[in-house]
Design a protein around this motif. Structure first.
Motif, mmCIF file in Angstrom:
data_model
loop_
_atom_site.group_PDB
_atom_site.id
_atom_site.type_symbol
_atom_site.label_atom_id
_atom_site.label_comp_id
_atom_site.label_asym_id
_atom_site.label_seq_id
_atom_site.Cartn_x
_atom_site.Cartn_y
_atom_site.Cartn_z
ATOM 1 N N THR A 23 45.764 45.876 46.618
ATOM 2 C CA THR A 23 44.325 45.547 46.654
ATOM 3 C C THR A 23 43.581 46.196 45.492
ATOM 4 O O THR A 23 42.474 45.787 45.143
ATOM 5 N N LYS A 24 44.170 47.206 44.871
ATOM 6 C CA LYS A 24 43.573 47.846 43.681
ATOM 7 C C LYS A 24 44.408 47.518 42.444
ATOM 8 O O LYS A 24 44.419 48.276 41.466
ATOM 9 N N LEU A 25 45.105 46.415 42.512
ATOM 10 C CA LEU A 25 45.987 45.975 41.417
ATOM 11 C C LEU A 25 46.925 47.103 40.972
ATOM 12 O O LEU A 25 47.207 47.267 39.790
ATOM 13 N N ALA A 27 46.516 50.217 40.695
ATOM 14 C CA ALA A 27 45.961 51.250 39.795
ATOM 15 C C ALA A 27 46.541 52.617 40.164
ATOM 16 O O ALA A 27 46.758 52.932 41.336
ATOM 17 N N LYS A 60 50.258 39.707 40.986
ATOM 18 C CA LYS A 60 49.167 39.723 40.006
ATOM 19 C C LYS A 60 49.277 40.867 39.006
ATOM 20 O O LYS A 60 48.905 40.707 37.848
ATOM 21 N N ALA A 64 47.185 47.912 36.889
ATOM 22 C CA ALA A 64 45.993 47.565 36.088
ATOM 23 C C ALA A 64 45.317 48.789 35.487
ATOM 24 O O ALA A 64 44.143 48.731 35.120
ATOM 25 N N ALA A 66 44.908 53.371 34.975
ATOM 26 C CA ALA A 66 44.586 54.551 35.771
ATOM 27 C C ALA A 66 43.399 54.176 36.648
ATOM 28 O O ALA A 66 42.613 53.287 36.301
ATOM 29 N N ASP A 67 43.281 54.838 37.807
ATOM 30 C CA ASP A 67 42.210 54.494 38.746
ATOM 31 C C ASP A 67 40.876 55.000 38.205
ATOM 32 O O ASP A 67 40.586 56.204 38.242
ATOM 33 N N ILE A 68 40.078 54.065 37.712
ATOM 34 C CA ILE A 68 38.823 54.410 37.029
ATOM 35 C C ILE A 68 37.876 55.157 37.972
ATOM 36 O O ILE A 68 37.151 56.056 37.551
ATOM 37 N N PHE A 108 49.481 42.055 35.304
ATOM 38 C CA PHE A 108 48.709 42.918 34.404
ATOM 39 C C PHE A 108 49.394 44.277 34.217
ATOM 40 O O PHE A 108 49.767 44.928 35.201
ATOM 41 N N LEU A 110 47.946 47.231 32.175
ATOM 42 C CA LEU A 110 46.809 47.623 31.340
ATOM 43 C C LEU A 110 46.653 49.136 31.354
ATOM 44 O O LEU A 110 46.951 49.788 32.362
ATOM 45 N N GLY A 111 46.140 49.695 30.275
ATOM 46 C CA GLY A 111 45.885 51.127 30.224
ATOM 47 C C GLY A 111 47.104 51.923 30.685
ATOM 48 O O GLY A 111 48.215 51.737 30.182
ATOM 49 N N PRO A 134 43.018 48.810 27.076
ATOM 50 C CA PRO A 134 41.588 48.514 26.893
ATOM 51 C C PRO A 134 40.661 49.733 26.986
ATOM 52 O O PRO A 134 39.453 49.575 27.158
ATOM 53 N N GLU A 135 41.220 50.950 26.854
ATOM 54 C CA GLU A 135 40.418 52.156 27.107
ATOM 55 C C GLU A 135 39.154 52.257 26.262
ATOM 56 O O GLU A 135 38.132 52.768 26.723
ATOM 57 N N LEU A 138 35.984 51.321 27.657
ATOM 58 C CA LEU A 138 35.403 52.231 28.655
ATOM 59 C C LEU A 138 34.882 53.504 27.990
ATOM 60 O O LEU A 138 34.508 54.455 28.669
HETATM 61 N N1 COA Z 1 41.006 51.333 38.507
HETATM 62 C C1 COA Z 1 40.474 51.217 39.743
HETATM 63 N N2 COA Z 1 40.382 50.046 40.397
HETATM 64 C C2 COA Z 1 40.854 48.955 39.779
HETATM 65 C C3 COA Z 1 41.437 48.997 38.499
HETATM 66 C C4 COA Z 1 41.503 50.266 37.858
HETATM 67 N N3 COA Z 1 42.047 50.418 36.645
HETATM 68 N N4 COA Z 1 41.783 47.746 38.129
HETATM 69 C C5 COA Z 1 41.469 46.944 39.161
HETATM 70 N N5 COA Z 1 40.904 47.679 40.156
HETATM 71 C C6 COA Z 1 40.410 47.193 41.450
HETATM 72 C C7 COA Z 1 39.049 46.523 41.329
HETATM 73 O O1 COA Z 1 38.009 47.485 41.304
HETATM 74 C C8 COA Z 1 39.055 45.647 42.547
HETATM 75 O O2 COA Z 1 38.766 46.469 43.671
HETATM 76 P P1 COA Z 1 37.707 45.982 44.810
HETATM 77 O O3 COA Z 1 38.276 44.695 45.334
HETATM 78 O O4 COA Z 1 37.694 47.097 45.805
HETATM 79 O O5 COA Z 1 36.418 45.784 44.095
HETATM 80 C C9 COA Z 1 40.490 45.205 42.694
HETATM 81 O O6 COA Z 1 41.253 46.159 41.940
HETATM 82 C C10 COA Z 1 40.753 43.831 42.114
HETATM 83 O O7 COA Z 1 40.327 43.830 40.755
HETATM 84 P P2 COA Z 1 39.326 42.727 40.161
HETATM 85 O O8 COA Z 1 38.663 43.307 38.950
HETATM 86 O O9 COA Z 1 38.440 42.191 41.224
HETATM 87 O O10 COA Z 1 40.368 41.584 39.737
HETATM 88 P P3 COA Z 1 40.169 40.486 38.625
HETATM 89 O O11 COA Z 1 41.264 39.518 38.806
HETATM 90 O O12 COA Z 1 38.782 39.968 38.610
HETATM 91 O O13 COA Z 1 40.382 41.261 37.226
HETATM 92 C C11 COA Z 1 41.464 42.820 35.725
HETATM 93 C C12 COA Z 1 41.630 41.815 36.903
HETATM 94 C C13 COA Z 1 42.811 43.508 35.549
HETATM 95 C C14 COA Z 1 41.102 42.065 34.460
HETATM 96 C C15 COA Z 1 40.378 43.836 36.064
HETATM 97 O O14 COA Z 1 40.631 44.389 37.350
HETATM 98 C C16 COA Z 1 40.253 44.991 35.102
HETATM 99 O O15 COA Z 1 39.742 44.824 34.003
HETATM 100 N N6 COA Z 1 40.699 46.209 35.505
HETATM 101 C C17 COA Z 1 40.556 47.408 34.740
HETATM 102 C C18 COA Z 1 41.525 47.403 33.577
HETATM 103 C C19 COA Z 1 41.345 48.639 32.733
HETATM 104 O O16 COA Z 1 40.349 48.848 32.065
HETATM 105 N N7 COA Z 1 42.362 49.493 32.759
HETATM 106 C C20 COA Z 1 42.374 50.691 31.994
HETATM 107 C C21 COA Z 1 41.924 51.822 32.811
HETATM 108 S S1 COA Z 1 41.979 53.337 31.872
#
Ligand code: COA
Length: 260
Positions: A23-25, A27, A60, A64, A66-68, A108, A110-111, A134-135, A138
């Motif tokens: 649910t948090k992809l 993270a 999916k 995705a 580190a947990d932001i 995905f 990412l990061g 993509p850091e 942020l």
């Molecule tokens: N940290 C914490 N939570 C994250 C996360 C991360 N890196 N990436 C995704 N999640 C969470 C979202 O907050 C969301 O939680 P919620 O349903 O409680 O709101 C859930 O995972 C689903 O993500 P969502 O953004 O709704 O999915 P999407 O399909 O619209 O987008 C991404 C997918 C990967 C493009 C998008 O989640 C994203 O950009 N994530 C961050 C990527 C990032 O910057 N990573 C580097 C971190 S240093």
């Protein structure tokens, strides 16, 4: 061992570690990093485990990032500690694990997710995978070794572009860049990893341990990789696997390695 954020499965000499926060992809939060540390160390200590496959749950995401939500309010000293502890506990541990680690990138990465995949010894991706660091979008830079390992794997210019633009590349581009070794359908991803694991398993695990050490030596400051290779090469001659491998060759039969 019971974990809250990961799953582990052992079958036929292969341990599969699955990051399990769909649910948090998937993270990476602190708990996940600690559990991954424990699981990797346990698999390395388990003599039955000859290969580790690392993947993410769901269709999916591999991870995705580190947990932001955990670091959004951090100050400098906390940021430093986050980076150092993560590198020490997980990313450096995976890279230097003596058991081969294959990352199966199923979505995905990412990061911190791509950084984790880059710590693995090599990577396969499914066609739906998207990868990036993509850091800077942020206001950060990669902190789990990404600035170093991405440049090592795809070259400095490509790493600069990918990090500065914060963009994602698809699996085919990642293959073209040498970031992943193979691209297959999502259904084929784990089977292909397991098929490669079977090939690895048929070889001497003591020699593979030595090869990992020698290859990684090239990327370690202050260490001469050629000197490490000479030393590790020499040590191989004292192993049971060397005796078995050369004897089996001369006797025209298949080797039965013990990993000793
Ligand atoms: N940290 C914490 N939570 C994250 C996360 C991360 N890196 N990436 C995704 N999640 C969470 C979202 O907050 C969301 O939680 P919620 O349903 O409680 O709101 C859930 O995972 C689903 O993500 P969502 O953004 O709704 O999915 P999407 O399909 O619209 O987008 C991404 C997918 C990967 C493009 C998008 O989640 C994203 O950009 N994530 C961050 C990527 C990032 O910057 N990573 C580097 C971190 S240093």
């Amino acid at each position: 061992m019971n974990y809250n954020t990961i799953l582990t499965d052992f079958s036929n000499g292969i341990t599969t570690i699955t990051i399990n926060r769909p649910t948090k992809l998937n993270a990476l939060n602190t708990a996940t990093i600690l559990e991954l540390h424990t699981a990797f160390k346990a698999a390395e200590a388990d003599f039955e485990t000859q290969v580790i496959v690392l993947t993410g749950s769901g269709e999916k995401a591999f991870v995705a990032g580190a947990d932001i939500s955990e670091f959004a309010h951090f100050e400098e000293h906390e940021g430093r500690a986050l980076s150092k502890e993560g590198q020490d506990l997980l990313f450096d541990v995976v890279e230097n694990l003596s058991t081969p680690v294959i990352a199966a990138i199923n979505g995905f990465a990412l990061g911190g997710g791509l950084e984790l995949a880059m710590s693995a010894h090599f990577r396969l991706a499914s066609t739906n995978a998207r990868m990036g660091l993509p850091e800077v979008s942020l206001g950060l830079i990669p902190g789990y070794g990404g600035t170093q390992r991405l440049a090592q794997l795809i070259g400095k210019g490509r790493a600069m572009e990918l990090i500065m633009t914060a963009s994602m590349i698809d699996a085919e581009k990642a293959l073209d860049y040498g970031l992943v070794n193979h691209v297959v359908s999502l259904e084929e991803l784990l089977p292909r990893c397991y098929a490669l694991a079977e090939q690895i398993k048929s070889n001497s695990s003591s020699a593979i341990r030595a090869a990992i050490k020698a290859i990684n030596a090239n990327y370690t400051d202050g260490i001469n990789g050629y000197a490490v290779e000479i030393s590790e090469f020499g040590k191989c001659f004292e192993t049971e696997d060397f005796e078995e491998g050369t004897t089996a060759f001369l006797e025209k039969r298949k080797s039965k390695f013990t990993g000793k």
